[in-house]
Design a protein around this motif. Sequence first.
Motif, short mmCIF file in Angstrom:
data_model
loop_
_atom_site.label_atom_id
_atom_site.label_comp_id
_atom_site.label_asym_id
_atom_site.label_seq_id
_atom_site.Cartn_x
_atom_site.Cartn_y
_atom_site.Cartn_z
N THR A 244 9.27 90.02 -23.64
CA THR A 244 8.03 89.58 -24.28
C THR A 244 7.96 90.15 -25.68
O THR A 244 8.44 91.25 -25.94
N ASN A 245 7.34 89.39 -26.59
CA ASN A 245 7.22 89.91 -27.95
C ASN A 245 5.82 90.49 -28.16
O ASN A 245 4.88 90.12 -27.46
N PRO A 246 5.68 91.40 -29.11
CA PRO A 246 4.40 92.10 -29.27
C PRO A 246 3.26 91.18 -29.70
O PRO A 246 2.09 91.50 -29.45
N LEU A 247 3.56 90.06 -30.35
CA LEU A 247 2.51 89.16 -30.81
C LEU A 247 1.81 88.47 -29.65
O LEU A 247 0.68 88.01 -29.79
N GLU A 248 2.47 88.39 -28.49
CA GLU A 248 1.88 87.80 -27.31
C GLU A 248 1.45 88.87 -26.30
O GLU A 248 1.13 88.57 -25.17
N LYS A 272 9.68 82.31 -33.86
CA LYS A 272 9.11 81.90 -32.56
C LYS A 272 7.61 81.63 -32.69
O LYS A 272 6.86 82.52 -33.09
N PRO A 273 7.15 80.43 -32.36
CA PRO A 273 5.71 80.19 -32.39
C PRO A 273 5.00 80.96 -31.28
O PRO A 273 5.50 81.06 -30.15
N VAL A 274 3.87 81.55 -31.60
CA VAL A 274 3.09 82.28 -30.61
C VAL A 274 2.32 81.28 -29.76
O VAL A 274 1.55 80.47 -30.29
N LYS A 275 2.51 81.32 -28.46
CA LYS A 275 1.88 80.36 -27.55
C LYS A 275 0.86 80.99 -26.61
O LYS A 275 0.07 80.29 -26.00
N GLN A 276 0.92 82.32 -26.48
CA GLN A 276 0.03 82.99 -25.54
C GLN A 276 -0.60 84.22 -26.19
O GLN A 276 -0.19 84.66 -27.26
N GLN A 277 -1.59 84.77 -25.51
CA GLN A 277 -2.30 85.94 -25.98
C GLN A 277 -2.58 86.86 -24.80
O GLN A 277 -2.62 86.42 -23.65
N LEU A 278 -2.79 88.14 -25.09
CA LEU A 278 -3.22 89.08 -24.06
C LEU A 278 -4.74 89.22 -24.18
O LEU A 278 -5.26 89.48 -25.28
N ILE A 279 -5.44 89.03 -23.08
CA ILE A 279 -6.90 89.04 -23.10
C ILE A 279 -7.41 89.67 -21.80
O ILE A 279 -6.63 89.84 -20.84
N GLY A 304 0.18 75.31 -19.94
CA GLY A 304 0.79 76.15 -18.92
C GLY A 304 -0.17 77.17 -18.34
O GLY A 304 -1.22 77.45 -18.91
N GLU A 305 0.20 77.72 -17.22
CA GLU A 305 -0.65 78.70 -16.54
C GLU A 305 -0.53 80.06 -17.19
O GLU A 305 0.33 80.29 -18.05
N GLY A 306 -1.38 80.98 -16.75
CA GLY A 306 -1.33 82.34 -17.22
C GLY A 306 -0.99 83.29 -16.09
O GLY A 306 -0.83 82.87 -14.93
N GLU A 307 -0.90 84.57 -16.42
CA GLU A 307 -0.54 85.57 -15.41
C GLU A 307 -1.16 86.91 -15.77
O GLU A 307 -1.22 87.29 -16.95
N ILE A 308 -1.62 87.61 -14.75
CA ILE A 308 -2.12 88.97 -14.95
C ILE A 308 -0.93 89.89 -15.19
O ILE A 308 0.07 89.84 -14.48
N ALA A 322 -8.73 93.16 -15.42
CA ALA A 322 -7.31 92.93 -15.65
C ALA A 322 -7.04 92.62 -17.11
O ALA A 322 -7.92 92.20 -17.86
N LEU A 323 -5.79 92.83 -17.50
CA LEU A 323 -5.24 92.25 -18.72
C LEU A 323 -4.37 91.08 -18.28
O LEU A 323 -3.63 91.18 -17.29
N ALA A 324 -4.46 89.95 -19.00
CA ALA A 324 -3.71 88.76 -18.60
C ALA A 324 -3.15 88.07 -19.83
O ALA A 324 -3.78 88.06 -20.90
N ARG A 325 -1.97 87.48 -19.68
CA ARG A 325 -1.37 86.69 -20.76
C ARG A 325 -1.71 85.22 -20.49
O ARG A 325 -1.27 84.63 -19.50
N LEU A 326 -2.54 84.66 -21.39
CA LEU A 326 -3.11 83.33 -21.19
C LEU A 326 -2.86 82.45 -22.41
O LEU A 326 -2.57 82.95 -23.51
N PRO A 327 -2.99 81.12 -22.26
CA PRO A 327 -2.83 80.21 -23.40
C PRO A 327 -3.80 80.55 -24.53
O PRO A 327 -4.89 81.08 -24.31
N LEU A 328 -3.41 80.21 -25.76
CA LEU A 328 -4.21 80.54 -26.93
C LEU A 328 -5.57 79.85 -26.93
O LEU A 328 -6.51 80.32 -27.57
#
Length: 362
Positions: A244-248, A272-279, A304-308, A322-328
């Motif tokens: 994983t990259n730090p921008l996501e 690499k385009p950023v497609k997800q975020q941590l929220i 696409g789906e996200g994940e905790i 939780a922290l989760a990686r989700l779509p922008l």
Amino acid sequence: MKETSLNQTHREMHAKMVDFGGWDMPLHYGSQLDEHHHVRSDAGMFDVSHMLALDIKGETARDFLRRLVANNVDKLTQPGKALYSCMLNPEGGVIDDLIIYFLTESHFRAVVNAGTADKDLAWMLARRDELAPALEIIPRRDLAMIAVQGPNARAKVWQVIAGSQAETENLKLFQATFFDKYFIARTGYTGEDGFEIMLPAVDAVEFWNALHAAGVAPAGLGARDTLRLEAGMNLYGQDMDETTNPLESGLGWTVDLKSDREFIGKQALLEKPVKQQLIGLVLVDRGVLRSHQKVVTQSEAVEGEGEITSGGFSPTLNQSIALARLPLSVSAGDEVQVVVRDKRLKAKVVKYPFVRNGKILV
């Protein structure tokens, strides 16, 4: 398993010991919940001697670190100032997150995670051989590290280390100084004020016992994890890793893409385009959020789906977070569903941190 110099002391305090990245470490000393609340309301201490300090010495130290890490060490101009950064591979993945202290132009100190320490050192030595062969990178396993955290943490440390208040009370966040045999940094991993202190390992037991006598409660890995999750702080291996990259991963603030400086992984991040975020997520229904649970969003069909990445029960909020990686396209205030044992539970999207300095922020 590897042991810190406090191992026997933990056992004498009836700690429940567990394997943590090959280290025999305390999970708790009886009540993880009590330890969590003690840090939020008073002062607790953690043995973090399994983490590795590395002294980087030589005239080319700054130039080497300019290339090695994603954040810009040119921000470090005042002795004792610290910088949080990620060390990336050429693909932009996170090899580790670390803290770098500026001591002198020819001496920096880095602190890396325990589970990645051997890998990190090997990577740094290989890059050293390529970029700065004359540089020394010295593992400091002769040092112990104790984190004292909580609203009363600094006052307790001043009580134990005579004369230290005058030298450290004006330290700002992410600053450190040497005092006697101690390296005292105003840093931490709990969302509370306090110090992380390095000292000779041979003196660790005496210092730990003196803190305990001053009313600082011992705390283990369990409370450390719930505290850092509430504080919205990343855990390596869960919230980010080499894939994983730090921008996501919520770490864009630690990546310097504006300057002309070249660093390992920069080109990959730019391409690499950023497609997800941590929220953040707060569970609305009954249940417990855990890492790797699937998160269903309204934009799932498109993005696409996200994940905790990290989840658990928050003692301060008295509910699961939780922290989760989700779509922008997902934003704070949205409702999502978390798949828990084939059931879909409602959760609210929030901006983290959840708790800082004892205050609930969501």
